[in-house]
Motif scaffolding. Structure first.
Motif, PDB file in Angstrom:
ATOM      1  N   LEU A 175       0.809  -1.222   0.000  1.00  0.00           N
ATOM      2  CA  LEU A 175       0.000   0.000   0.000  1.00  0.00           C
ATOM      3  C   LEU A 175       0.843   1.272   0.000  1.00  0.00           C
ATOM      4  CD1 LEU A 175      -2.737  -0.979   2.626  1.00  0.00           C
ATOM      5  CD2 LEU A 175      -3.048  -0.779   0.146  1.00  0.00           C
ATOM      6  N   GLY A 176       2.112   1.157   0.391  1.00  0.00           N
ATOM      7  CA  GLY A 176       2.947   2.344   0.541  1.00  0.00           C
ATOM      8  C   GLY A 176       2.563   3.149   1.763  1.00  0.00           C
ATOM      9  N   THR A 177       2.125   2.463   2.832  1.00  0.00           N
ATOM     10  CA  THR A 177       1.670   3.125   4.045  1.00  0.00           C
ATOM     11  C   THR A 177       2.469   2.648   5.250  1.00  0.00           C
ATOM     12  OG1 THR A 177       0.023   1.394   4.425  1.00  0.00           O
ATOM     13  CG2 THR A 177      -0.694   3.332   3.178  1.00  0.00           C
ATOM     14  N   THR A 178       2.180   3.233   6.388  1.00  0.00           N
ATOM     15  CA  THR A 178       2.637   2.728   7.674  1.00  0.00           C
ATOM     16  C   THR A 178       1.405   2.169   8.393  1.00  0.00           C
ATOM     17  OG1 THR A 178       2.342   4.920   8.635  1.00  0.00           O
ATOM     18  CG2 THR A 178       4.559   4.355   7.869  1.00  0.00           C
ATOM     19  N   PRO A 179       1.592   1.320   9.414  1.00  0.00           N
ATOM     20  CA  PRO A 179       0.431   0.700  10.058  1.00  0.00           C
ATOM     21  C   PRO A 179      -0.625   1.683  10.541  1.00  0.00           C
ATOM     22  CG  PRO A 179       2.405  -0.454  10.719  1.00  0.00           C
ATOM     23  CD  PRO A 179       2.861   0.742   9.916  1.00  0.00           C
ATOM     24  N   GLU A 180      -0.196   2.781  11.150  1.00  0.00           N
ATOM     25  CA  GLU A 180      -1.182   3.715  11.701  1.00  0.00           C
ATOM     26  C   GLU A 180      -2.033   4.392  10.631  1.00  0.00           C
ATOM     27  OE1 GLU A 180       2.835   5.962  11.770  1.00  0.00           O
ATOM     28  OE2 GLU A 180       2.087   3.911  12.022  1.00  0.00           O
ATOM     29  N   HIS A 181      -1.589   4.329   9.377  1.00  0.00           N
ATOM     30  CA  HIS A 181      -2.356   4.903   8.269  1.00  0.00           C
ATOM     31  C   HIS A 181      -2.997   3.814   7.407  1.00  0.00           C
ATOM     32  CE1 HIS A 181      -1.071   9.005   9.063  1.00  0.00           C
ATOM     33  NE2 HIS A 181       0.180   8.564   9.178  1.00  0.00           N
ATOM     34  N   THR A 182      -3.176   2.629   7.999  1.00  0.00           N
ATOM     35  CA  THR A 182      -3.704   1.484   7.257  1.00  0.00           C
ATOM     36  C   THR A 182      -4.935   0.926   7.941  1.00  0.00           C
ATOM     37  OG1 THR A 182      -1.465   0.899   6.535  1.00  0.00           O
ATOM     38  CG2 THR A 182      -3.152  -0.816   6.369  1.00  0.00           C
ATOM     39  N   LEU A 183      -5.986   0.687   7.171  1.00  0.00           N
ATOM     40  CA  LEU A 183      -7.179  -0.004   7.658  1.00  0.00           C
ATOM     41  C   LEU A 183      -7.129  -1.451   7.197  1.00  0.00           C
ATOM     42  CD1 LEU A 183     -10.050  -0.282   8.841  1.00  0.00           C
ATOM     43  CD2 LEU A 183     -10.938   0.625   6.667  1.00  0.00           C
ATOM     44  N   VAL A 184      -7.153  -2.372   8.147  1.00  0.00           N
ATOM     45  CA  VAL A 184      -7.193  -3.803   7.858  1.00  0.00           C
ATOM     46  C   VAL A 184      -8.636  -4.259   8.044  1.00  0.00           C
ATOM     47  CG1 VAL A 184      -6.460  -6.091   8.618  1.00  0.00           C
ATOM     48  CG2 VAL A 184      -4.803  -4.213   8.514  1.00  0.00           C
ATOM     49  N   GLY A 241      -0.543  -2.064  15.222  1.00  0.00           N
ATOM     50  CA  GLY A 241      -0.794  -0.625  15.263  1.00  0.00           C
ATOM     51  C   GLY A 241      -1.633  -0.088  14.129  1.00  0.00           C
ATOM     52  N   ALA A 242      -2.259  -0.979  13.338  1.00  0.00           N
ATOM     53  CA  ALA A 242      -3.144  -0.544  12.262  1.00  0.00           C
ATOM     54  C   ALA A 242      -4.566  -0.410  12.790  1.00  0.00           C
ATOM     55  CB  ALA A 242      -3.103  -1.549  11.108  1.00  0.00           C
ATOM     56  N   VAL A 243      -5.446   0.158  11.974  1.00  0.00           N
ATOM     57  CA  VAL A 243      -6.861   0.256  12.327  1.00  0.00           C
ATOM     58  C   VAL A 243      -7.524  -1.078  11.996  1.00  0.00           C
ATOM     59  CG1 VAL A 243      -9.019   1.521  11.991  1.00  0.00           C
ATOM     60  CG2 VAL A 243      -6.821   2.719  11.787  1.00  0.00           C
ATOM     61  N   ALA A 244      -8.173  -1.678  12.977  1.00  0.00           N
ATOM     62  CA  ALA A 244      -8.773  -3.001  12.819  1.00  0.00           C
ATOM     63  C   ALA A 244     -10.263  -2.884  12.561  1.00  0.00           C
ATOM     64  CB  ALA A 244      -8.524  -3.844  14.066  1.00  0.00           C
ATOM     65  N   GLY A 245     -10.708  -3.372  11.403  1.00  0.00           N
ATOM     66  CA  GLY A 245     -12.118  -3.353  11.056  1.00  0.00           C
ATOM     67  C   GLY A 245     -12.658  -4.752  10.813  1.00  0.00           C
ATOM     68  N   ILE A 246     -13.827  -5.032  11.344  1.00  0.00           N
ATOM     69  CA  ILE A 246     -14.480  -6.327  11.142  1.00  0.00           C
ATOM     70  C   ILE A 246     -15.862  -6.090  10.536  1.00  0.00           C
ATOM     71  CG2 ILE A 246     -15.639  -8.244  12.354  1.00  0.00           C
ATOM     72  CD1 ILE A 246     -12.685  -8.732  12.021  1.00  0.00           C
ATOM     73  N   MET A 285      -9.831  -7.328  19.926  1.00  0.00           N
ATOM     74  CA  MET A 285     -11.084  -6.617  19.688  1.00  0.00           C
ATOM     75  C   MET A 285     -10.907  -5.540  18.619  1.00  0.00           C
ATOM     76  SD  MET A 285     -14.259  -6.613  20.525  1.00  0.00           S
ATOM     77  CE  MET A 285     -14.289  -7.498  22.079  1.00  0.00           C
ATOM     78  N   PRO A 286     -11.750  -5.535  17.579  1.00  0.00           N
ATOM     79  CA  PRO A 286     -11.588  -4.550  16.503  1.00  0.00           C
ATOM     80  C   PRO A 286     -11.891  -3.130  16.955  1.00  0.00           C
ATOM     81  CG  PRO A 286     -13.617  -5.800  16.231  1.00  0.00           C
ATOM     82  CD  PRO A 286     -12.861  -6.465  17.337  1.00  0.00           C
ATOM     83  N   ASP A 287     -11.303  -2.182  16.254  1.00  0.00           N
ATOM     84  CA  ASP A 287     -11.602  -0.773  16.494  1.00  0.00           C
ATOM     85  C   ASP A 287     -12.942  -0.385  15.895  1.00  0.00           C
ATOM     86  OD1 ASP A 287      -8.914  -0.017  17.597  1.00  0.00           O
ATOM     87  OD2 ASP A 287      -8.262  -0.621  15.596  1.00  0.00           O
ATOM     88  N   LEU A 288     -13.374  -1.162  14.900  1.00  0.00           N
ATOM     89  CA  LEU A 288     -14.568  -0.826  14.151  1.00  0.00           C
ATOM     90  C   LEU A 288     -15.284  -2.117  13.759  1.00  0.00           C
ATOM     91  CD1 LEU A 288     -16.295   1.212  12.437  1.00  0.00           C
ATOM     92  CD2 LEU A 288     -14.657   0.802  10.586  1.00  0.00           C
ATOM     93  N   VAL A 289     -16.595  -2.173  13.979  1.00  0.00           N
ATOM     94  CA  VAL A 289     -17.424  -3.304  13.564  1.00  0.00           C
ATOM     95  C   VAL A 289     -18.580  -2.766  12.729  1.00  0.00           C
ATOM     96  CG1 VAL A 289     -18.869  -5.241  14.294  1.00  0.00           C
ATOM     97  CG2 VAL A 289     -16.851  -4.612  15.642  1.00  0.00           C
TER      98      VAL A 289
END
Length: 299
Positions: free
Chosen positions: A219-228, A244-249, A268-272
């Motif tokens: 992606l050319g990103t760092t973890p904190e600027h990445t949504l998984v 350290g990435a954004v965790a989405g489920i 636990m995800p940051d976003l569901v």
């Protein structure tokens, strides 16, 4: 929950999508024979239009990335060959970094051995050696090999006992499907090899740090600027949280509200979200907080 996540989504510059249970639902690995989930194609287009990078990471290694990409395009998902990642890609980068040109013994089909060789891994031919010990292999990688017979078990065990480190593309027991349980293969094999040899294995696909590093590289990103984004709290959310990435489920696959209730805090995800459509609305709201990045500036 949505108010606190919007600033983090606004800072996202790249999105990783899982395949099974996230973009596609099917009864085969990497979306084989499946259908695109509602809103998936539109969300990919929306992410691109926002200026964010896109990649797809499936934990399956039955197919090569370009074949997976072609299949996804056939389902209406706009995904380029180079945007598809598998554990074989992550493994190739990790094995090259750790072992350089030392010989590697690999098990799997078109989704494993050609990918490793394309990335410069010195994959050896077992037929050229009398025993696993005679290969001098520094490492063994086990992928999706549905024809892992007793002779292969013998050969691999000999190499491990002679000093080869044992790696696995994925040890997930199963993945999301439409109607029936889809069991994993590579984890079954390495568990058997570990039982025979007494040696542990290391996972190089999701949820390993090698996988997240490969995602950010693509992606050319760092973890904190990445949504998984995925459907499995262990594979996707756990990987993102630890890295350290954004965790989405998304609740269209293997994770249910009941399973979330039993999920440890570390995974636990940051976003569901219930669907891709719901996530699309959140990203649209987050776009209002995004600041354009001028050329030459740093985040």
């Amino acid at each position: 929950m949505t108010s606190h996540i919007l600033p983090r989504l606004a800072a996202v510059d790249g999105v990783m999508f899982d395949v099974d249970g996230c973009l596609v639902i099917s009864d085969g690995p990497a979306g084989q024979g499946g259908t695109a989930l509602p809103g998936a194609a539109e969300l990919i287009d929306q992410v691109r239009a926002s200026g964010r990078a896109v990649c797809v990471f499936t934990n399956g290694t039955a197919q090569a990335p370009e074949d997976i990409a072609a299949h996804l395009r056939g389902l209406g998902l706009d995904v380029a060959d180079a945007e598809v990642l598998t554990p074989s890609v992550a493994a190739a980068r990790a094995l090259r970094e750790r072992y350089g040109d030392q010989p590697v013994l690999a098990y799997g089909g078109d989704g494993v051995i050609p990918v490793l060789r394309d990335h410069g891994v010195n994959v050896i031919d077992p037929a050229e050696h009398a025993s696993g010990a005679a290969t001098g292999a520094a490492a063994i990688l086990v992928g999706w090999d549905t024809e892992f017979t007793k002779p292969k078990l013998q050969f691999a065990a000999e190499a491990i006992l002679a000093g080869a480190a044992l790696y696995c593309t994925s040890d997930a027991p199963a993945f999301a499907s439409r109607d029936r349980l889809n069991v994993g293969v590579s984890g079954f094999i390495v568990a058997g090899l570990s039982h025979v040899t007494g040696r542990p294995w290391t996972v190089l696909g999701k949820p390993s740090p090698f996988a997240l590093e490969t995602v950010c590289w693509a992606l050319g990103t760092t973890p904190e600027h990445t949504l998984v984004l995925g459907d499995d709290v262990y594979l996707e959310s756990g990987m993102a949280r630890r890295g350290g990435a954004v965790a989405g489920i998304v609740l269209t696959g293997i994770t249910t509200p009941e399973k979330l209730a039993d999920t440890p805090a570390s995974d636990m995800p940051d976003l569901v979200v219930a669907s891709m459509t719901e996530l699309a609305a959140l990203l649209a709201d987050a776009d209002g907080l995004r600041m354009p990045v001028s050329s030459g500036s740093e985040r």
